[in-house]
Write an enzyme that holds these catalytic residues in place. Structure first.
Site, PDB file in Angstrom:
ATOM      1  N   LYS A 194      20.198  21.277  91.806  1.00 13.52           N
ATOM      2  CA  LYS A 194      21.214  22.270  91.443  1.00 13.52           C
ATOM      3  C   LYS A 194      22.466  21.585  90.890  1.00 13.52           C
ATOM      4  CE  LYS A 194      23.663  26.092  91.346  1.00 13.52           C
ATOM      5  NZ  LYS A 194      23.446  27.129  90.328  1.00 13.52           N
ATOM      6  N   CYS A 240      30.403  27.335  89.624  1.00  8.51           N
ATOM      7  CA  CYS A 240      29.345  26.322  89.552  1.00  8.51           C
ATOM      8  C   CYS A 240      29.754  25.093  88.748  1.00  8.51           C
ATOM      9  CB  CYS A 240      28.069  26.937  88.950  1.00  8.51           C
ATOM     10  SG  CYS A 240      27.209  28.056  90.071  1.00  8.51           S
TER      11      CYS A 240
END
Length: 413
Positions: free
Chosen positions: A213, A267
């Site tokens: 991720k 993010c």
């Protein structure tokens, strides 16, 4: 897996909870925000995401989805709470995961599945297991270095990888990384996501899933940093960066992204720092990209101020500056870590100018901009001496970039 409890009903947790409920699971969504809980239980949503409200309403009306301030026992627990960073060293803040662990632990029974979705530094899933084990010494938990050993509780890390504005579609269609603490944990987590995910469920371990991720977002951050640095160089050399990139991208093996006013969101603007924090000597390119993208708003402000100074030299006593867009990316209402918000905040602190803020996806300014003026696009264009397009919302496509007072820091739509 008939009963699922989702912690965190934000931009990821709510769509995920709704999707499980839409596909037949009984879902309790838990959040600390009473307004969010009340709104969801009315069949409405407190965020902007196309297609989501209809799914939430149907799930609530069918009794499959309920929001609550407190969790209840379930077969599987998903954790989708924030993981920001803190301090100058960008140390990951796992306090939200810790709080959920303490709330969740008393409910656990043998055979339950716990899945962490929050973007986290490598080792966060193992840390969560330590917190759960401290609260429940009567249960056995999986160990990362013993992937074959059985445990009472199954634990996995499964990051989201969806695009705001297309979350409903991508939750279903995108491949999913399933990183179990043990092989059996991976299999149990796969069973959970098979309820609605049509993409592949890619099996790995928790650490690799955590790093995957972070790697995805760090890779994108590096690519954006190249485009942003190129825009600054092009400006210095009096070159149109948009034309430059378009021409360069005709090369069959070149695909340069579009520059912008910076990088924001929960993010890309955050995750690479997790890698840098844990690997300060090795993560040199990743650190450089973060620094380039974090510095871009300052450059944007300098360019706007230069235009303001020209107006003052021409006798305009109090120039009016319109900033178009506050969200961290086009066509959403999410202002988290938005470079446009940082630009607006600093511009509001400058004396002898009037700042107009345009954001079509919100109806109230956040507290950090409480002294600003939220106006319509038409009013901004009518009144402003300088117009700066910071976010490429579709609503701004009608703005003539060729107008003398318009500065665009995003793709010419």
């Amino acid at each position: 897996m008939k009963n699922i409890c989702v912690f965190g009903l934000g931009y990821i947790g709510l769509p995920t909870a709704a999707m499980f409920a839409h596909h037949g699971a009984n879902v309790i969504g838990v959040d600390v925000n009473p307004h969010a809980v009340e709104t969801i239980n009315q069949g409405k949503i407190h965020i902007v995401e196309p297609g989501l409200e209809a799914i939430v309403k149907q799930a609530v009306d069918n009794g499959k989805l309920k929001a609550s301030l407190t969790p209840v026992h379930s077969d599987a627990y998903l954790i989708a709470v924030p993981t920001p960073f803190k301090g100058d060293n960008h140390e990951p803040d796992l306090s939200y995961i810790h709080a959920v662990s303490k709330a969740l632990a008393p409910l656990l029974e043998k055979g339950d599945v716990v899945i962490l979705e929050s973007t986290s530094p490598v080792g966060a899933t193992e840390k969560m297991v330590e917190w759960l084990a401290e609260e429940r010494p009567d249960l056995t938990f999986p160990k990362y270095h013993e992937p074959e050993n059985e445990a009472d509780i199954f634990v996995a890390y499964c990051p989201e990888r969806v695009l705001p504005g297309k979350v409903v579609e991508e939750l279903i269609s995108n491949d999913r990384i399933i990183g179990g603490m043990t092989k059996e944990s991976t299999e149990k987590a796969q069973e959970v996501y098979r309820i609605f995910v049509e993409g592949d469920l890619l099996a790995t371990n928790s650490r690799t899933a955590e790093m995957a991720k972070l790697t995805e977002n760090a890779s994108r951050d590096v690519s954006i940093a190249f485009a942003n640095e190129l825009s600054i160089i092009s400006d210095k050399l009096d070159i149109n960066v948009w034309e430059l990139i378009e021409l360069a991208n005709h090369h069959p093996r070149v695909n340069i992204l579009q520059p912008g006013a910076g990088v924001g969101g929960h993010c890309i603007a955050v995750d690479p720092w997790f890698i840098v924090n844990q690997n300060p000597e090795e993560a040199r390119i990743i650190r450089a990209a973060r620094e380039i993208n974090d510095s871009k708003p300052k450059w944007v402000i300098e360019k706007i101020i230069a235009e303001v100074d020209k107006l003052k030299e021409q006798g305009v006593e109090t120039p009016v500056v319109a900033l178009l867009g506050l969200a961290f990316k086009p066509n959403i209402d999410d202002l988290r870590e938005s470079p446009a918000v940082n630009i607006a905040r600093e511009m509001l602190d400058i004396g002898s100018i009037e700042v107009l803020l345009v954001e079509p996806n919100i109806n109230k300014l956040p507290k950090v901009l409480e002294f600003g003026k939220l106006v319509s696009l038409s009013e901004a264009l009518e009144r402003a001496d300088v117009v700066a397009i910071l976010v490429a919302h579709d609503d701004f496509g009608k703005v003539e970039i060729s107008r003398k007072n318009v500065m665009s820091f995003v793709t010419n739509r």
